[in-house]
Design a protein around this motif. Structure first.
Motif, PDB file in Angstrom:
ATOM      1  N   GLN A  54       0.828  -1.212   0.000  1.00 10.20           N
ATOM      2  CA  GLN A  54       0.000   0.000   0.000  1.00 10.20           C
ATOM      3  C   GLN A  54       0.859   1.258   0.000  1.00 10.20           C
ATOM      4  O   GLN A  54       0.493   2.264  -0.623  1.00 10.20           O
ATOM      5  N   GLU A  55       2.009   1.206   0.667  1.00 10.70           N
ATOM      6  CA  GLU A  55       2.939   2.340   0.617  1.00 10.70           C
ATOM      7  C   GLU A  55       3.456   2.530  -0.805  1.00 10.70           C
ATOM      8  O   GLU A  55       3.575   3.658  -1.299  1.00 10.70           O
ATOM      9  N   VAL A  56       3.753   1.428  -1.476  1.00 11.73           N
ATOM     10  CA  VAL A  56       4.216   1.506  -2.862  1.00 11.73           C
ATOM     11  C   VAL A  56       3.125   2.082  -3.761  1.00 11.73           C
ATOM     12  O   VAL A  56       3.386   2.915  -4.640  1.00 11.73           O
ATOM     13  N   GLU A  57       1.888   1.672  -3.540  1.00 12.01           N
ATOM     14  CA  GLU A  57       0.779   2.201  -4.334  1.00 12.01           C
ATOM     15  C   GLU A  57       0.630   3.703  -4.163  1.00 12.01           C
ATOM     16  O   GLU A  57       0.379   4.431  -5.132  1.00 12.01           O
ATOM     17  N   ARG A  58       0.795   4.186  -2.946  1.00 13.81           N
ATOM     18  CA  ARG A  58       0.670   5.630  -2.722  1.00 13.81           C
ATOM     19  C   ARG A  58       1.753   6.396  -3.475  1.00 13.81           C
ATOM     20  O   ARG A  58       1.491   7.490  -4.016  1.00 13.81           O
ATOM     21  N   ILE A  59       2.951   5.829  -3.551  1.00 13.13           N
ATOM     22  CA  ILE A  59       4.017   6.491  -4.312  1.00 13.13           C
ATOM     23  C   ILE A  59       3.689   6.495  -5.805  1.00 13.13           C
ATOM     24  O   ILE A  59       3.901   7.492  -6.510  1.00 13.13           O
ATOM     25  N   LEU A  60       3.132   5.381  -6.302  1.00 13.03           N
ATOM     26  CA  LEU A  60       2.787   5.300  -7.724  1.00 13.03           C
ATOM     27  C   LEU A  60       1.668   6.262  -8.086  1.00 13.03           C
ATOM     28  O   LEU A  60       1.730   6.958  -9.107  1.00 13.03           O
ATOM     29  N   PHE A  61       0.637   6.327  -7.253  1.00 10.36           N
ATOM     30  CA  PHE A  61      -0.499   7.194  -7.563  1.00 10.36           C
ATOM     31  C   PHE A  61      -0.130   8.675  -7.485  1.00 10.36           C
ATOM     32  O   PHE A  61      -0.839   9.520  -8.032  1.00 10.36           O
ATOM     33  N   ALA A  62       0.964   8.991  -6.793  1.00 11.81           N
ATOM     34  CA  ALA A  62       1.399  10.384  -6.704  1.00 11.81           C
ATOM     35  C   ALA A  62       2.074  10.859  -7.979  1.00 11.81           C
ATOM     36  O   ALA A  62       2.321  12.058  -8.140  1.00 11.81           O
ATOM     37  N   MET A  63       2.369   9.943  -8.902  1.00 15.15           N
ATOM     38  CA  MET A  63       3.022  10.304 -10.150  1.00 15.15           C
ATOM     39  C   MET A  63       1.970  10.575 -11.218  1.00 15.15           C
ATOM     40  O   MET A  63       1.089   9.750 -11.455  1.00 15.15           O
ATOM     41  N   PRO A  64       2.027  11.726 -11.880  1.00 19.03           N
ATOM     42  CA  PRO A  64       0.970  12.087 -12.853  1.00 19.03           C
ATOM     43  C   PRO A  64       0.948  11.190 -14.081  1.00 19.03           C
ATOM     44  O   PRO A  64      -0.059  11.116 -14.772  1.00 19.03           O
TER      45      PRO A  64
END
Length: 835
Positions: A586-596
């Protein structure tokens, strides 16, 4: 009568012939399917055997070695690779390129069938399959609804999955994540002791109470009837009311007297999410001979129907990845290039022939040859892929060569004053062998390529065949249609400035004459300085040869394409739980979703770190990332992947790999593999560590890892055979007791609901003393609330010798000494056959 004379005198015959060829070509084109590349089937077989619960060492000795010995005797083998993992044996057999893979598969099935009886009884039957690059999942999607999770999983299994499986061309539909129903029978150890029962007795009684038997048939005067004993459980109450045995007083001892029966859910082994929302993942794979584009169309149509049929539960499908989209986009791009090539050829023809009429006569050769070529593509079983379309694009310029030569000679005779029909026949006859030589030059180059064997032959064969067929058809057009049209429509035209076309042609002619003048001057200088030209030619020749070894030009099998997709694989320490892995994911997902640049993310927590579909690993996750279209972003897929890797490496205790999705639709793995062999595993491991350290110092290397990973935490039990004998126990008694704690197979006949797992265990209660003083052997299990702490549960052992909290844990007091250690995570072996 020559072919050209027949075409001139009987034009209706030629029209009919090419009309038939055109109709067949258009029909064949409508029947062709789209593929990214031709079917590539390297001569490789895989033998997969599941051995649930077994350690890698046990898998290697009991399964892998037997399979290796069986398949090693096959003919034309170049190498045998084997990987023994926890619960999985994978043997890969590589054959010589000349081997017939279908015959090899039949022989391998026979060899493996001979040793099937020697495999452990708990091992599944080996599965043999040909290695095919195009059998990866076509569609990855997440499914959401408003139904409760457990009911939703069963709904998908009963109603949605069968509808996709019935679609033509679909080979397998796999479900990932979700809450799967599971019946748990928690035994009370105090009641078991009071009744004098064991867990094996309870499990056996329930198992034998859940059977159907055909008992024969009865003939009556009115007919014949089949007699069947229907003993399958139809409800949870049937389990509770099952009689285990009778007490000494004659009373019935039922399951409800000694256990609590729960209609619960299976422990999580995979967790699936789509764009951060918990969903049930579904992967759709196609059959080896099916077309990915057609499968995608059928699946999308079925999705629309399913969403309409089940609007009441808000059924929603979210496609994360569709492998056919890249295929369609690539094919459309090549077709666009083909159309541009035709227009450019027409423009060049107009510039050099100086006649719109003559240009049209020559241009007819392109559609006449291309459309007829589709018939050959269909007859040979080819498809519209990058190689066949590339062949069509390449021959656009070649198709007009023969017609240009023939038409120019016809025009030359017309300038001499000959009548059109006479000029057409004479001009073609004079230039016939020259046109034939032009065609045969292309044929002798590409025809051997069509006969190439092996992996390269599978790729370029269709390309070469398309070029050869279309070139031969262009020769046939130049001998028939071109002189026929010239005999009717050819006309001598004089360039003047009175017409727009004339002024344009004269302007081009003047530019061409100036260029010819410069070329003549350069040619005269070259003839006068032969030594310099020779020296320059030699220098350029050797300089071009040195570009590759000096590193100016690299080499690779297939150039990396920007599909806008990549796979992010994360690995935690091997002892991590699925819950901890999910938290880090879930931490990895949050980093990915922060990228436009990120559009969609399909997450599979617990995915196999080796990429096997259906396999689970508690310490790894795979995230399939789809980016927005490349026209909407400024960075390439590689740049975004490198940026993501740098960000994810900041998370401590986690290994991360970012692999772009290649042209074959799979994540690009390690391009360089080094095999380290030796007499013992310990020596090989030491040498491999040294090699990895050396490679890590090389500039440009990344993600260096060994195929044999660090060991997984396990609890080992060493048996004191003297004490075991004193208690009247055998190893079979000890091994069968925990094995009986898990038993599969119960069907609800009334509702058709399949209960895939039924757990037998001993319930932890406050009435049980964790350290009984008067019992040498006691059986109990830890429920879900206490599985995180095993400090009071030593010594431990489970089925197949590994600690698995989803199984009933059995503690046997005196015959054992307990040791904690790290067992191997996998065993990898490579056997090379002597040539």
């Amino acid at each position: 009568m020559t072919l050209t004379e027949l075409a001139i005198k009987r034009p209706s015959l030629i029209v009919v012939i090419f009309t038939v060829l055109g109709v067949l070509g258009l029909y064949s084109y409508s029947q062709l399917s789209y593929e990214l590349l031709p079917k590539i089937s390297p001569p490789v077989l895989t033998v997969t055997t599941f051995y649930p619960g077994a350690s890698p060492n046990e898998v290697e000795t009991s399964v892998t070695k037997l399979v290796e010995d069986a398949v090693s005797s096959l003919d034309e083998i170049s190498a045998v690779n084997s990987t023994s993992q926890e619960g999985l044996s994978l043997v890969t057999v590589e054959f010589n390129q000349a081997a017939d893979i279908d015959i090899a598969l039949q022989n391998a099935q026979r060899k493996v069938g001979e040793i099937a009886a020697r495999l452990p009884s708990d091992a599944k039957s080996p599965t043999l399959s040909k290695f095919a690059i195009d059998e990866m999942p076509v569609i990855r999607m997440g499914i959401l609804s408003s139904k409760p999770p457990r009911e939703f999983y069963q709904f998908l299994k009963d109603h949605v999955k069968p509808r996709f499986s019935q679609l033509p061309g679909v080979a397998q539909v796999s479900m990932i994540g979700g809450d799967e129903r599971e019946i748990k029978i928690n035994l009370d150890p105090g009641k078991l002791r009071s009744y004098g029962l064991s867990i094996a007795q309870a499990a056996q009684a329930i198992k034998y109470s859940n059977l159907d038997f055909p008992t024969g048939k009865i003939k009556d005067v009115d007919g014949q009837f089949i007699v069947r004993v229907a003993g399958k459980f139809t409800s949870i109450d049937d389990i509770r009311n099952t009689v285990i045995t009778r007490s000494r007083q004659g009373g019935e001892i039922k399951v409800s007297d000694i256990a609590e029966v729960q209609d619960g859910q299976k422990d999580y082994t995979n967790i699936s999410r789509i764009n951060g929302k918990t969903a049930v993942g579904m992967l759709i794979q196609k059959q080896s001979d099916a077309n990915a584009v057609e499968i995608s169309k059928l699946v999308r149509k079925e999705i629309i129907k399913l969403e309409q049929d089940y609007k009441d539960i808000q059924l929603k499908f979210d496609i994360a990845q569709d492998g056919s989209l890249f295929t369609v986009d690539a094919s459309n791009a090549v077709k666009t290039d083909l159309a541009i090539a035709v227009m450019l050829v027409a423009l060049v023809m107009l510039l050099f022939l100086h006649s719109l009429r003559n240009s049209v006569i020559v241009m007819i050769a392109i559609p006449a040859s291309l459309i007829s070529t589709f018939t050959a593509i269909y007859m040979f079983g080819f498809s519209l892929n990058l190689m066949t379309l590339l062949g069509l694009s390449l021959v656009v310029g070649i198709l007009v060569d023969d017609s240009i030569v023939v038409l120019e000679n016809i025009y030359h005779h017309m300038e001499k004053g000959q009548e059109r029909r006479t000029a057409a026949l004479t001009g073609r006859n004079e230039i016939g062998f020259a046109a034939l030589a032009i065609t045969l030059v292309d044929v002798v180059v590409f025809l051997p390529l069509a006969m190439t064997t092996g992996l390269i032959g599978n790729i370029i064969r269709q390309f070469a065949v398309v070029v050869v067929v279309s070139t031969i058809l262009s020769l046939f057009v130049s001998f028939t249609i071109t002189p026929m049209l010239a005999s009717r429509f050819a006309k001598i035209e004089r360039l003047t400035k009175n017409t727009l076309l004339g002024r344009f042609a004269l302007a081009f002619e003047s530019i061409y004459e100036k260029f010819s003048g410069h070329y003549m001057n350069l040619l005269k200088w070259s003839l006068a300085n032969k030594g310099k030209i020779f020296l320059l030619t030699v220098v350029l020749f050797f300089a071009s040869l040195s570009l590759v070894p000096l590193g100016f030009i690299g080499s690779e099998f297939v150039a990396q394409s920007d599909r806008g997709e990549f796979a992010v694989t994360i690995e935690l320490p091997s002892g991590s739980t699925i819950e901890h892995t999910n938290y880090v994911t879930q931490e990895v997902e949050r980093i990915l979703f922060a990228m436009p640049e990120v559009d969609k993310v399909f997450t599979n927590v617990g995915a196999s770190n080796e990429g096997f579909i259906g396999q689970a690993s508690n310490y790894s996750s795979e995230l399939n990332v789809a980016l927005i279209h490349k026209s909407q972003r400024s960075k390439s897929t590689d740049e975004i992947g490198w940026d993501i890797k740098q960000r994810l490496q900041q998370i401590p205790g986690m290994k991360v790999r970012v692999n772009p999705i290649g042209i074959f639709g799979t994540a690009n793995q390690t391009p360089v593999q080094i095999i380290v062999s030796g007499p013992t595993r310990a020596e090989v491991r030491t040498a491999a560590d040294r090699v990895a350290a050396i490679l890590g110092n090389i500039s440009g290397t990344a993600d260096i890892r060994l195929s044999s990973e660090e060991g997984k935490p396990e609890s080992r039990v060493e048996i004191d055979r003297e004490k075991m004998a004193a208690f009247g126990l055998t190893i079979a008694d000890i091994g069968n007791t925990p094995s009986a704690s898990r038993w599969q197979g119960m069907t609800n006949q009334n509702s058709g609901t399949e209960i895939t797992n039924m757990i037998f265990g001993l319930r932890w209660t406050s009435r049980i003393d964790p350290e009984p003083a008067n019992l040498e052997v006691s059986y109990f299990s830890i429920d879900a609330g206490n599985r995180s702490n095993c400090s009071n549960s030593r010594p431990l052992f489970t089925r197949a010798g590994r600690l698995n909290f989803s199984d009933a844990i059995v503690i046997i007091r005196s015959p054992f000494s307990h040791k904690s250690s790290d067992g191997p995570a996998g065993v990898w072996v490579r056997i090379l056959k002597q040539q």
